[in-house]
Enzyme design. Structure first.
Site: not given
Lengths: 84, 92, 206
Positions: C98, C101-103
């Site tokens: 991702c 962000c950090s999905c």
């Protein structure tokens, strides 16, 4: 950003887990969407962004969003910070 | 709506240059041509959700790009697969 | 200095105190949420992978609708983002990142590992994934295999169904699940027909 990747496991702290849980609970109550969380993170000034850790950015964004929504007021937050 | 297999181009738009926005279209793929893989469903527009505004539902697609179309030094047949909202796509 | 520049620990304490006082989020609710979040682990994803390796119908369901496939194994998905599953094979290798962000498919893999959230992983996975996998994980993707990097940008969460390794013929689901590591389900590593090494790379309790 082309630096080595730290692939070692890292333990989460109590702070990390509390912020993570708070994020989920606020989303479940329709008080902050994940997109609002992301907007708040992206709005952190660059120097602060790099200084803060992952979940430190989250709590800053959460506080920002709760203020924007009027869930809490700046006066309340200031008083709570002083009381803490 | 776009159909699987259809050629699309990601809009070469940079709204972040003119004011506060929240965008889920990566910068590296703006203006790049790819191919619709499938329609993933319809979801509220994150650009509005991010500001707690009423958010219209928009079609979301999985779009495939040749890696070489983005970075010349890449192995050309390698690919990128990205979720992109319909309002960011146009027919080239 | 704006109020948001307050120390992070103090900011959390203040926000929690205010939400508690207003009856919006109570302390027991926070602790219950932490407990349920801690309960999700890569073992859940590994069970899904192992079942898909032995049960063609389940494999079909997993690739068609990851959310229903997770629910079929008793994993709670209600209210969570839809889960998509992409299959790795001899022609294509998927790698999930991702960049925005950090999905991460937390419902089936638990908390994202530290490396997944790092700027270095997010930048290198998209730009130079073959070099990244070889240098950091000793995973060499053959030139004959197409590498497809999946940038998880929006409403889905993506998990990889890795290729079942040779040498596991006749193994049961439990044996198979034991060799599936978190990295295998993101695409940074591939499963091997031997007991998993210590450490899954996932976040652990402090």
């Amino acid at each position: 950003m082309c630096e080595p990747v730290d692939t070692e496991p890292h333990s989460l702290t109590d702070f990390d887990r509390e912020v993570d849980a708070l994020r989920q609970l606020l989303s479940a109550r329709d008080l902050m969407s994940v997109d609002e969380l992301r907007r708040g993170i992206e709005a952190i000034p660059e120097a602060d962004y790099h200084r803060l850790g992952y979940y430190q950015r989250w709590i800053r964004s959460i506080a920002d969003n709760l203020l924007r929504r009027g869930v809490i007021t700046e006066a309340e937050l200031r008083a709570a910070l002083e009381a803490g | 709506m776009f159909a699987p297999g259809e050629t699309v181009r990601v809009k070469d738009a940079w709204p972040e240059a003119t004011g506060p926005v929240h965008i889920r279209t990566p910068h590296y793929v703006r203006g790049v041509t790819g191919e619709i893989v499938r329609h993933l469903g319809d979801f509220p527009n994150p650009e509005d959700l991010a500001f707690a505004r009423p958010a219209e539902t928009r079609p979301l697609y999985h779009v495939r790009f040749r890696k070489g179309a983005v970075w010349p030094e890449a192995k050309p047949d390698d690919e990128l697969l990205i979720e992109i909202f319909e309002h960011w796509l146009e027919r080239p | 200095m704006t109020i948001l520049e307050a120390d992070s620990d103090q900011l959390l304490a203040a926000v929690r105190a205010l939400l508690e006082r207003k009856g919006i989020v109570t302390s027991p609710e926070v602790h219950a949420q932490i407990a349920s979040t801690d309960a999700a682990s890569p073992g859940q994803g590994a069970r899904m992978v192992a079942k898909a390796w032995v049960d063609p119908d389940y494999r079909g369901l997993l690739l068609e609708d990851g959310t229903r496939a997770a629910e079929a194994l008793g994993i709670r998905m209600r209210g969570l983002p839809p889960l998509g599953v992409l299959e790795n094979g001899l022609e294509v290798h998927h790698l999930v990142v991702c960049t925005l962000c950090s999905c991460y498919p937390r419902a089936v893999l638990g908390y994202p590992p530290f490396w997944y959230k790092s700027a270095a992983y997010r930048a290198r996975a998209i730009r130079d994934p073959r070099e990244l996998l070889a240098s950091e994980w000793k995973t060499v993707i053959p030139d004959t295999v197409k590498l497809r990097v999946v940038d998880s940008t929006a409403d889905y969460r993506w998990m990889v169904l890795p290729r079942r390794p040779d040498g596991t013929e006749g193994w049961d689901e439990e044996q198979l699940a034991a060799i599936v590591r978190v990295g295998d389900m993101i695409g940074v590593t591939v499963p091997e027909a031997q007991p998993a090494a210590v450490g899954t790379g996932s976040e652990t309790r402090s």
